[in-house]
Design a protein around this motif. Structure first.
Motif, short mmCIF file in Angstrom:
data_model
loop_
_atom_site.label_atom_id
_atom_site.label_comp_id
_atom_site.label_asym_id
_atom_site.label_seq_id
_atom_site.Cartn_x
_atom_site.Cartn_y
_atom_site.Cartn_z
N PHE A 264 45.96 20.56 29.48
CA PHE A 264 44.87 20.62 28.57
C PHE A 264 43.36 20.70 29.52
CE2 PHE A 264 41.36 18.22 26.79
CZ PHE A 264 40.94 18.88 25.46
N SER A 265 42.60 21.19 29.32
CA SER A 265 41.32 21.51 29.95
C SER A 265 40.04 20.86 29.19
CB SER A 265 41.08 22.94 30.75
OG SER A 265 41.14 23.89 29.75
N GLU A 266 38.97 21.03 29.88
CA GLU A 266 37.89 20.38 29.37
C GLU A 266 37.25 21.10 28.14
OE1 GLU A 266 33.26 19.26 31.01
OE2 GLU A 266 34.67 20.18 32.36
N VAL A 267 36.90 20.28 27.22
CA VAL A 267 36.16 20.79 25.87
C VAL A 267 34.81 20.00 25.88
CG1 VAL A 267 36.39 20.96 23.57
CG2 VAL A 267 38.50 21.33 24.82
N SER A 268 33.78 20.78 25.56
CA SER A 268 32.45 19.97 25.33
C SER A 268 31.72 20.93 24.52
CB SER A 268 31.87 20.33 26.77
OG SER A 268 31.58 21.50 27.20
N SER A 269 30.63 20.27 23.93
CA SER A 269 29.83 20.79 22.96
C SER A 269 28.29 20.69 23.36
CB SER A 269 30.02 19.90 21.74
OG SER A 269 29.38 20.49 20.68
N THR A 270 27.72 21.58 22.94
CA THR A 270 26.41 21.51 23.44
C THR A 270 25.22 20.90 22.01
OG1 THR A 270 25.95 23.88 21.84
CG2 THR A 270 26.50 23.61 24.29
N CYS A 271 25.94 20.63 20.93
CA CYS A 271 25.35 19.70 19.96
C CYS A 271 26.31 18.38 19.55
CB CYS A 271 25.34 20.86 18.71
SG CYS A 271 26.68 21.57 18.11
N ASP A 272 25.66 17.68 18.76
CA ASP A 272 26.52 16.47 18.49
C ASP A 272 27.43 16.40 17.42
OD1 ASP A 272 24.96 16.50 16.23
OD2 ASP A 272 23.45 14.81 16.74
N LEU A 273 27.62 17.44 16.63
CA LEU A 273 28.69 17.81 15.71
C LEU A 273 28.81 16.49 14.92
CD1 LEU A 273 31.90 18.52 17.99
CD2 LEU A 273 30.30 20.08 16.80
N ALA A 274 27.51 16.28 14.32
CA ALA A 274 27.21 15.21 13.08
C ALA A 274 27.83 15.55 12.00
CB ALA A 274 25.79 15.23 13.03
N LEU A 275 28.45 16.42 11.58
CA LEU A 275 29.09 16.96 10.41
C LEU A 275 30.44 16.94 10.37
CD1 LEU A 275 26.75 19.96 9.09
CD2 LEU A 275 26.31 17.50 8.59
N LEU A 276 31.06 16.57 11.31
CA LEU A 276 32.50 16.44 11.80
C LEU A 276 33.11 15.49 10.60
CD1 LEU A 276 34.61 18.17 13.33
CD2 LEU A 276 34.63 15.88 14.83
N GLU A 277 34.10 15.98 9.86
CA GLU A 277 34.79 15.15 8.73
C GLU A 277 36.12 14.71 9.44
OE1 GLU A 277 35.02 17.00 5.20
OE2 GLU A 277 32.83 17.23 5.01
N GLU A 278 36.75 15.55 10.00
CA GLU A 278 38.25 15.44 10.55
C GLU A 278 38.48 16.00 11.86
OE1 GLU A 278 42.77 16.07 8.86
OE2 GLU A 278 41.14 16.24 7.35
N ALA A 279 39.14 15.53 12.72
CA ALA A 279 39.84 16.03 13.94
C ALA A 279 41.12 15.72 14.35
CB ALA A 279 38.87 15.34 15.29
N ASN A 280 41.92 16.69 14.56
CA ASN A 280 43.29 16.40 15.04
C ASN A 280 43.45 16.71 16.50
OD1 ASN A 280 46.17 17.04 15.40
ND2 ASN A 280 46.23 17.25 12.98
N ILE A 281 43.89 15.80 17.35
CA ILE A 281 43.89 16.05 18.85
C ILE A 281 45.33 15.78 19.18
CG2 ILE A 281 43.25 15.73 20.89
CD1 ILE A 281 41.14 16.40 18.87
#
Length: 339
Positions: A264-281
């Motif tokens: 697994f390598s790096e994941v980043s975001s240029t915005c804050d993802l304020a609308l994120l409801e669900e994340a599966n990692i």
């Protein structure tokens, strides 16, 4: 009054004409009396092989299948490749070309070049397209890449290669010019980069759902940029040791999932993802806890988190650091699950 005087004389009934076998069959076959559009709607729920076989029922059904708006060709429905290709040729060559095709789902298993030439015209205007290629057919389909990825009518696309090694050959354009596309699923393809960054999706302005499975970058790319203003759902599955960074520029993302079983390598975001409801990692290993911390911080607005055992172990190993790190999450997170 005598009993016999109270009896009512009944009028004798005429003998009913005995129905012939054909008349009885007509009465039973009420389905064939339905209008064509209703029958075609029923056939829409059949697989294409079954729908074509309805032509043997009666003359009423003989040509109905030629007006189908959905064609789905599955290799597993046939005993061998020859009969499979013959069936595709029969259907495509005999269908009513005045009827616009709405969906084409094709498993290309050692597809012949003449058959491919017959299928090509269907790719120009079909809104929903699914192509599943083996290692031989992929070489023949490669010449169609410019046509597929420059369609103004395509709203959903699934492109899947069966063999991982093929992705070295099957490279997509720098930018996917698909202005109507809403759903995209790609498996075992390679993204072409400008300089060190590949940014293939920025021109798909209506894209809502994106799934990437075993996708790679062509040299010298080191970054895959998922840049799209309307993307709501993003899923990525990686099973390769090849390292490259993923940068999200997706302000409207609501569902995010990533699975990595090797590296697994790096994941980043240029915005804050304020609308994120669900994340599966679902990550089984990473060579840096800092990369995991960065990922979890990026997901700090998620209301529901599903985490792999490895991720949970990383959190527990540095509990105090994560407490500080997740302080914005305490008020937002509603559910957390262990995968």
């Amino acid at each position: 009054m005598a009993a016999e005087e109270t009896m009512v004389e009944l009028k004798p009934q005429p003998n009913k004409k005995q129905k012939t076998g054909g008349e009885r069959e007509d009465e039973r076959d009420l389905l064939s009396l339905l209008p064509d559009d209703v029958l075609l709607h029923i056939m829409h729920f059949m697989d294409t092989d079954t729908a074509v076989r309805t032509s043997f029922l009666s003359k009423r059904w003989n040509n109905l299948w030629k007006c189908l708006k959905t064609l789905c060709f599955r290799r597993r429905d046939f005993n061998n490749v020859v009969s499979y290709n013959q069936f595709i040729y029969h259907v495509v060559s005999q269908r009513d070309t005045s009827i616009r095709l709405n969906r084409l789902d094709l498993e290309a298993r050692i597809i012949a070049q003449d058959l491919l030439n017959l299928v090509v015209p269907l790719l120009h205007s079909v809104p929903h397209l699914g192509i599943h290629l083996d290692h031989i057919s992929s070489k023949r389909f490669y010449c169609l890449i410019p046509q597929i990825f420059a369609s103004h009518s395509l709203t959903s696309l699934t492109l899947a290669l069966a063999n991982q090694c093929v992705r070295r050959v099957f490279k997509l354009p720098h930018s996917l010019e698909l202005p109507a596309l809403k759903t995209l699923n790609l498996t075992n393809v390679s993204f072409t980069a400008r300089d060190e960054c590949a940014e293939p999706f920025s021109s798909c302005l209506l894209l809502n759902s994106l799934v990437l499975v075993r996708c790679s970058l062509s040299n010298p790319a080191k970054v895959l940029s998922i840049s799209n203003p309307n993307l709501s759902r993003f899923t990525m599955k990686r099973y390769s040791e090849v390292k490259y960074k993923i940068v999200l520029s997706t302000p409207n993302l609501t569902h995010f999932a990533i699975k990595s079983s090797i590296f697994f390598s790096e994941v980043s975001s240029t915005c804050d993802l304020a609308l994120l409801e669900e994340a599966n990692i679902d990550i089984t290993w990473s060579d840096s806890h800092a990369i995991v911390h960065g990922l979890l911080k990026m997901l700090s607005y998620a209301k529901i988190l599903a985490l792999s055992e490895y991720i949970l172990t990383v959190i527990l190993d540095v509990s105090y650091f994560c407490f500080v790190l997740f302080s914005p999450l305490v008020c937002i997170l509603k559910s957390i699950f262990l995968i």
